[in-house]
Design an enzyme around this catalytic site. Structure first.
Site: not given
Length: 402
Positions: A236, A258, A306, A346
């Site tokens: 990512f 990605d 991430d 996140c």
């Protein structure tokens, strides 16, 4: 208490409990009596059923967050000086925790944690990028933006312009239009920043959020300290933040993965700017990890996960945890014994306790032991207000996998 010039909103006992704990939000379901003469976006006094004053905040009947408290001081006057003072506090804090070059590339206003509900302002060198997702603040944003620009320039900071990225989905829930463009100054829509010694291109006009994920700056440094001589898989990767930091730190090999070719194109430009030579692969990370695990080879000894937030609501939390568990299990199995894993979430709804529970389960699935190197959170320019759990959202762990 002296006569006040604001209409009153009467809130439930449940809302009172949260307000006593200094949480600034009141949901529309907890308003027992709406303010009579207020229109959406007005400041109103928040009172309990017994008439106890709990604070003053922005009211919006169109929003699920119907009240956002901005002050618990009865002496506050919400004039230009009040907002200038709050801007000054926010800037002074960043100059302390993000000194020197870091102050040129950091978050200047972090919503509720700085007393500006729904407002984000990021600095990318000479460009400020703002997102406002609160109707009340949107009505007075000129005072805040002008104070920011004036105080920065008075401090000798060169600011070319302030760009508004008011194109997020939460604007509609506030009854606000989607729009973007320069509030002040001009620019090309992209700019160069320096992060941890690297030059990086930021597309603040069309990139994700305000253009770049500043909250991981210190975490990228931490991972880069482990990268020298290692083969790194940056999953990512977006525009290459982690991978390029590792490459600059002396990694033997870096592969940035990605699903967005546009993001990888920017990552390639960033690599060229810094004379670095990572590899770029446009592919779904889940699929890639599956394909890499088919053989016995262990091509990477440092893997970075991430991902974007797998959930933005409590309703999808269970499926999100399954996704986090799956991807961490795959990465753990792919690493050799003694390899390193940097992994994060996140999503605010994935609490630290839930994230750690998921990691333990993933490690059991992969039949490995996790030796914790570091436990980290967002960079300090994204401050965490302990009265507002929503301001603490980034969980970041580095492990040796044994």
């Amino acid at each position: 208490m002296m006569q006040r010039p604001y209409s009153k909103a009467v809130v439930s006992a449940k809302a009172e409990r949260y307000l006593r704990q200094h949480h600034p939000w009141v949901y529309n379901t907890d308003i027992l009596l709406a303010p009579e003469s207020a229109v959406n976006g007005d400041l109103v006094d928040v009172v309990t059923e017994k008439g106890r004053w709990m604070g003053t905040g922005f009211y919006n009947s169109n929003s699920k967050l119907a009240l956002r408290v901005v002050s618990r001081n009865t002496n506050d006057r919400f004039d230009r000086a009040f907002w200038q003072r709050r801007v000054r506090y926010a800037l002074q804090y960043r100059k302390t925790v993000m000194p020197g070059e870091d102050f040129r590339c950091c978050r200047l206003i972090h919503g509720e944690a700085d007393g500006f509900p729904g407002l984000t302002v990021d600095r990318y060198g000479e460009i400020l990028v703002a997102q406002c997702q609160c109707l009340g603040l949107d009505r007075i944003k000129q005072e805040i933006y002008d104070a920011l620009l004036a105080q920065l320039r008075d401090a000798g900071e060169s600011i070319q312009g302030l760009y508004e990225r008011n194109d997020g989905p939460l604007r509609a829930k506030e009854g606000l239009p989607s729009e973007k463009g320069f509030y002040a100054g001009t620019g090309s829509g992209s700019c160069l920043i320096r992060e941890n010694g690297l030059e990086l291109l930021v597309d603040y006009e069309n990139g994700q959020k305000t253009g770049y994920f500043l909250d991981q700056k210190r975490n990228r440094q931490a991972v880069a300290r482990l990268a020298a001589g290692r083969s790194v898989l940056d999953c990512f990767a977006h525009t290459g933040g982690f991978g390029l930091n590792c490459a600059a730190a002396g990694a033997k090999r870096v592969v940035c993965v990605d699903v967005s070719q546009a993001a990888l194109d920017t990552a390639g430009k960033n690599a060229a700017l810094n004379h670095l030579h990572p590899e770029f692969l446009c592919q779904d990370v889940f699929v890639l990890l599956d394909s890499l695990s088919l053989g016995n080879a262990k091509p990477f000894d440092l893997i970075i996960l991430d991902p974007p937030a797998f959930t933005k609501s409590r309703g999808t939390l269970r499926s999100a945890l399954r996704g986090y568990r799956e991807i961490n299990r795959k990465a753990m199995r792919l690493l050799p014994r003694g390899g390193y894993l940097a992994t994060c979430s996140c999503s605010h709804f994935v609490t630290d306790a839930l994230f750690c529970e998921m990691l333990r389960a993933a490690a059991m699935d992969a039949d490995v032991t996790l030796k914790q190197v570091e436990a980290r959170q967002q960079s300090p320019d994204h401050p965490i207000d302990w009265d507002v759990p929503e301001t603490s959202y980034l969980k970041f762990y580095i492990f040796q996998v044994c």
